[in-house]
Design a protein around this motif. Structure first.
Motif, PDB file in Angstrom:
ATOM      1  N   MET A 102       0.250   5.797  -2.550  1.00 56.08           N
ATOM      2  CA  MET A 102      -0.150   7.196  -2.421  1.00 56.08           C
ATOM      3  C   MET A 102       1.010   8.162  -2.653  1.00 56.08           C
ATOM      4  N   VAL A 103       2.258   7.668  -2.663  1.00 56.22           N
ATOM      5  CA  VAL A 103       3.411   8.520  -2.935  1.00 56.22           C
ATOM      6  C   VAL A 103       3.264   9.167  -4.317  1.00 56.22           C
ATOM      7  N   ILE A 104       2.672   8.435  -5.249  1.00 61.03           N
ATOM      8  CA  ILE A 104       2.475   8.957  -6.603  1.00 61.03           C
ATOM      9  C   ILE A 104       1.650  10.245  -6.564  1.00 61.03           C
ATOM     10  N   TYR A 105       0.656  10.279  -5.713  1.00 61.02           N
ATOM     11  CA  TYR A 105      -0.290  11.393  -5.679  1.00 61.02           C
ATOM     12  C   TYR A 105       0.034  12.443  -4.621  1.00 61.02           C
ATOM     13  N   ALA A 106       0.685  12.022  -3.550  1.00 65.12           N
ATOM     14  CA  ALA A 106       0.905  12.936  -2.433  1.00 65.12           C
ATOM     15  C   ALA A 106       2.361  13.297  -2.211  1.00 65.12           C
ATOM     16  N   GLY A 107       3.292  12.558  -2.801  1.00 65.68           N
ATOM     17  CA  GLY A 107       4.707  12.872  -2.684  1.00 65.68           C
ATOM     18  C   GLY A 107       5.411  12.155  -1.543  1.00 65.68           C
ATOM     19  N   VAL A 110       4.864  12.901   2.443  1.00 67.90           N
ATOM     20  CA  VAL A 110       3.744  12.169   3.051  1.00 67.90           C
ATOM     21  C   VAL A 110       4.182  10.758   3.413  1.00 67.90           C
ATOM     22  N   ALA A 111       4.936  10.122   2.530  1.00 62.60           N
ATOM     23  CA  ALA A 111       5.420   8.765   2.813  1.00 62.60           C
ATOM     24  C   ALA A 111       6.308   8.761   4.058  1.00 62.60           C
ATOM     25  N   LEU A 112       7.150   9.743   4.164  1.00 64.28           N
ATOM     26  CA  LEU A 112       8.023   9.814   5.340  1.00 64.28           C
ATOM     27  C   LEU A 112       7.215   9.971   6.625  1.00 64.28           C
TER      28      LEU A 112
END
Length: 137
Positions: A102-107, A110-112
């Motif tokens: 989802m990092v690809i789509y949300a940045g 969000v991952a952090l």
């Protein structure tokens, strides 16, 4: 009325698979809220109608839900669904990979917030309770 009753029962059955220890508490937690019917509606619709549909099994639906909530940055509900995904057989590694996707789509923010904070918190709590067995497929 019978359809609502059937949807509610089917929804409770799904919730019991997602969180066998706490599903009754989840439903009862709405009783003293400002909108007690919201719990019934959530069980009937979310779990009795959507999660119960044919086409995807519960395990797949939970991983999709984890991915969606990760992309949205929804940290509160994400805890419940990560636990649910673990309860139905996903591994920690598989869940993290879905979240990382989802990092690809949300940045990265969000991952952090989701991976480093929420997933880590859920996995740590389960390790303390010996509920996470880190088995890999």
């Amino acid at each position: 009325m019978e359809e609502h009753t059937n949807n509610f029962k089917r929804g409770l059955d799904v919730l019991a698979k997602i969180d066998p220890e706490n599903y009754k508490d989840i439903v009862n937690s709405f009783k003293d809220s400002v909108f007690p019917d919201l719990g019934t509606l959530a069980v009937e619709f979310n779990y009795g109608q959507i999660f119960s549909r044919p086409g995807l099994d519960l395990k797949s639906r939970l991983l999709a839900t984890v991915a969606g909530l990760t992309a949205l940055g929804n940290t509160e509900q994400l805890k419940f669904y990560i636990n649910g995904a673990l309860n139905v057989g996903w591994t920690e590694k598989e869940i993290l990979e879905a979240m990382l996707q989802m990092v690809i789509y949300a940045g990265f923010p969000v991952a952090l917030n989701t991976i480093l904070t929420i997933a880590n918190e859920v996995f740590s709590e389960r390790r303390k309770k010996n509920l996470l067995h880190n088995k890999e497929k």
